[in-house]
Design an enzyme around this catalytic site. Structure first.
Site, short mmCIF file in Angstrom:
data_model
loop_
_atom_site.label_atom_id
_atom_site.label_comp_id
_atom_site.label_asym_id
_atom_site.label_seq_id
_atom_site.Cartn_x
_atom_site.Cartn_y
_atom_site.Cartn_z
N GLU A 41 0.78 -1.42 -0.05
CA GLU A 41 0.25 -0.19 0.13
C GLU A 41 0.91 1.10 -0.25
OE1 GLU A 41 -3.12 0.03 -1.16
OE2 GLU A 41 -3.71 -1.40 0.62
N HIS A 42 0.70 2.19 -0.89
CA HIS A 42 1.22 3.52 -0.88
C HIS A 42 2.66 3.23 -1.55
CE1 HIS A 42 -1.91 6.29 0.40
NE2 HIS A 42 -2.28 5.31 1.21
N THR A 43 2.76 2.20 -2.17
CA THR A 43 4.15 1.64 -2.82
C THR A 43 4.23 2.08 -4.20
OG1 THR A 43 3.23 -0.32 -2.78
CG2 THR A 43 4.80 -0.11 -1.24
N GLY A 129 -15.90 5.61 -2.75
CA GLY A 129 -15.33 6.00 -1.47
C GLY A 129 -14.91 4.73 -0.55
N ALA A 130 -15.28 3.48 -1.16
CA ALA A 130 -14.91 2.54 -0.26
C ALA A 130 -13.43 1.80 -0.43
CB ALA A 130 -15.90 1.28 -0.53
N SER A 133 -11.74 1.18 -5.56
CA SER A 133 -11.23 1.70 -6.92
C SER A 133 -12.43 1.69 -7.96
CB SER A 133 -10.26 0.96 -7.42
OG SER A 133 -9.26 1.66 -8.44
N SER A 135 -13.22 4.69 -9.13
CA SER A 135 -12.60 5.58 -10.42
C SER A 135 -12.01 4.46 -11.37
CB SER A 135 -11.95 6.58 -9.67
OG SER A 135 -10.85 6.08 -8.78
N ASP A 189 -4.26 0.84 -9.56
CA ASP A 189 -5.48 0.52 -9.55
C ASP A 189 -6.07 0.20 -11.14
OD1 ASP A 189 -5.59 0.68 -7.05
OD2 ASP A 189 -6.51 2.85 -7.01
C1 GLA Z 1 -5.05 4.55 -4.07
C2 GLA Z 1 -4.50 4.97 -5.35
C3 GLA Z 1 -3.46 3.96 -5.81
C4 GLA Z 1 -2.70 3.35 -4.60
C5 GLA Z 1 -3.25 3.30 -3.33
C6 GLA Z 1 -2.61 2.99 -2.08
O1 GLA Z 1 -5.97 3.36 -4.51
O2 GLA Z 1 -5.39 5.20 -6.44
O3 GLA Z 1 -2.48 4.20 -6.91
O4 GLA Z 1 -1.36 4.59 -4.33
O5 GLA Z 1 -4.30 4.22 -3.14
O6 GLA Z 1 -1.80 1.89 -2.09
#
Ligand code: GLA
Length: 376
Positions: A41-43, A129-130, A133, A135, A189
Site C-alpha cells: 500500500e502506497h508503494t 469512496g470504499a 477503486s 474510479s 488500480d
Molecule cells: C489509491 C491509489 C493507488 C494507490 C493506493 C494506495 O488506491 O489510486 O494508486 O496509491 O491508493 O496503495
C-alpha cells in the site's frame, strides 16, 4: 454457467436493453472490475511492488457511435444525462462524475486517437469512496468503450489494432486521474482493472510494469469489510503523503546519488541517513521501504502455500500504515482488531488509499459465508 455468471450475463442484457430504450440502437458493452489490494500500500507511486486482485464488482460502459460530434453520457447510478461537444471539451475538472469520462476522452485524444460522436451508458456496482477503486473501474471500462467508438469512426482497413494495448490504456487512465481529476494516484488500480483475472492476484512491479498472476489457493477466500467511512483520495491527504515520500527521496539522494524513488532505498540506507529527514518524512519512508520488502516476502509465501506467513505480513502492513504512514482511521483499526480474533482468519489489513473504506481478510474457506456479489 454458474449462478454468479448467469447473474452477470442477465444484468449485461438488461443494460443493453436500457441502451436501446435511451438511444434507439444496440450497444457494445465493456466491463472493468474494482479491486482489493492484498499487500503493497502506497508503494505504487514510489516505483515499488503491489499485490492487488480484481473483485466481482464492476463498472460497465455500453457504447455506440453517433453521426455528429457529440459525446452523450448517461449514468444509471446518478440517473443523469450530460452532453459535450467533442471539439469544445471542458478545459478543467468540474467535480462532477463526468470528470472521469472527460479525463479519459482527453488523454485518448492526446495519444492520437480520433474520437467520433459517441453515446455512452455507464453503470456500476463498485461502492464509491470504499477504497475499492470505483474510479479506475469507470476509467478503464470507458477507455475500452471509447476505443471501440474510435474504431467505428475510423476507416477499419487502416487499423492495425485487434485488441487494445492494456498497458497503454491503464497508463492513459492513470494520466486522466492525475492530470484531469486531480488525484496523483499510482498505476496499481488502473493496471489491475485492465489485467485482473478471476481467482488470481497480480504481483506488479510498478517501475518496469512487469507482472505475474499468482493463483490463490482454492481453500481460501478474500473477505472485504466496509467501514462505510467514505474516503476520497482526491482530497489533500493522499497527495500530501506522496509529496512527503518525494521529499524523502530528494534528501536521501544527496547521500544515495542513484536513488530515483524510495524503491531504491534499502532499510540499511534509511538506518544510516534517516536522521537527516524530518521525523514525519522518515516514518513515511520507513513504511514504504518496509512495505516493498513485505510484498516480495508475501509473494514467496503465497507460492509456498504458507498462508500463516502471508497473514502475518498483512498485519505488519496494517500496523505500519497505521503508525508510520498514518492513513488508517479508528474504524479500520477496530475492524482489523476484531477480524484478527476471528477463527479461520490468516491475516487482515486496511486496503486501498485509507482514511476509511474497507479492510481485507484472508480467510479459510469454511469460515466465510457464501456471497458471490463481490468476491473473486
Ligand atoms: C489509491 C491509489 C493507488 C494507490 C493506493 C494506495 O488506491 O489510486 O494508486 O496509491 O491508493 O496503495
Amino acid at each position: 454457467m454458474d449462478n454468479a455468471n448467469l447473474a452477470v450475463e442477465n444484468s449485461a442484457h438488461a443494460l443493453g436493453q436500457r441502451f436501446v430504450q435511451l438511444f434507439g440502437e444496440s450497444p457494445r458493452i465493456y466491463q472493468a472490475p474494482g479491486r482489493v489490494n492484498l499487500i503493497g500500500e502506497h508503494t505504487d507511486y514510489n516505483d515499488g511492488f503491489v499485490m492487488p486482485a480484481a473483485i466481482g464488482l464492476y463498472t460497465r460502459a455500453s457504447v455506440a457511435a453517433r453521426l455528429d460530434r457529440k459525446l452523450v453520457i448517461h449514468s444509471e447510478n446518478y440517473s443523469e444525462r450530460v452532453e459535450f461537444d467533442l471539439d469544445h471539451l471542458p478545459a478543467t475538472r468540474s467535480g462532477h462524475w463526468s470528470d472521469y469520462v472527460i479525463g479519459v476522452v482527453k488523454m485518448l485524444g492526446r495519444s492520437g486517437e480520433t474520437l467520433g460522436g459517441t453515446n455512452l451508458l455507464v453503470d456500476g456496482n463498485v461502492p464509491q469512496g470504499a477504497g475499492l477503486s470505483s474510479s479506475a473501474s469507470i476509467e478503464v471500462a470507458v477507455g475500452y468503450a471509447l476505443l471501440d467508438s474510435a474504431d467505428q469512426a475510423t476507416d477499419r482497413t487502416k487499423l492495425d489494432r485487434t485488441e487494445p494495448d492494456r498497458t497503454k490504456l491503464a497508463l492513459l487512465c492513470q494520466q486522466a486521474e492525475n492530470e484531469f481529476v486531480g488525484a496523483r494516484c499510482g498505476i496499481m488500480d488502473q493496471f489491475v482493472a485492465s489485467y485482473g483475472e478471476r481467482g488470481k492476484v497480480l504481483l506488479l512491479d510498478c517501475r518496469s510494469l512487469e507482472y505475474r498472476q499468482l493463483p490463490l489457493p482454492g481453500d481460501v477466500a478474500l473477505a472485504m469489510c466496509n467501514t462505510m467511512v467514505k474516503h476520497s483520495i482526491a482530497k489533500g491527504e493522499y497527495n500530501r503523503r506522496r509529496a512527503e515520500c518525494e521529499t524523502g527521496v530528494r534528501v536521501l539522494s544527496k547521500y544515495l546519488p542513484n536513488a530515483q524513488a524510495l524503491r531504491d532505498v534499502t532499510p540499511d540506507d534509511l538506518e544510516a541517513y534517516g536522521h537527516e529527514l524530518p521525523d514525519i518524512v522518515r516514518r513515511r519512508c520507513h513504511h514504504v521501504i518496509g512495505e516493498n520488502a513485505r510484498v516480495l516476502k508475501a509473494a514467496a509465501a503465497l507460492e509456498l502455500g504458507d498462508l500463516q506467513a502471508f497473514g502475518k505480513l498483512m498485519l505488519e502492513s496494517h500496523r505500519s500504515l497505521r503508525d508510520d504512514f498514518e492513513v488508517s482511521c479508528p474504524e479500520l483499526d477496530l475492524m482489523v482488531e476484531l477480524a484478527e480474533q476471528a477463527e479461520g482468519v490468516y491475516g487482515t489489513r486496511m486496503t486501498g488509499g485509507g482514511f476509511g473504506g474497507c479492510t481485507i481478510a484472508l480467510v479459510q474457506n469454511g469460515y466465510v459465508e457464501a456471497d458471490s456479489s463481490g468476491g473473486l
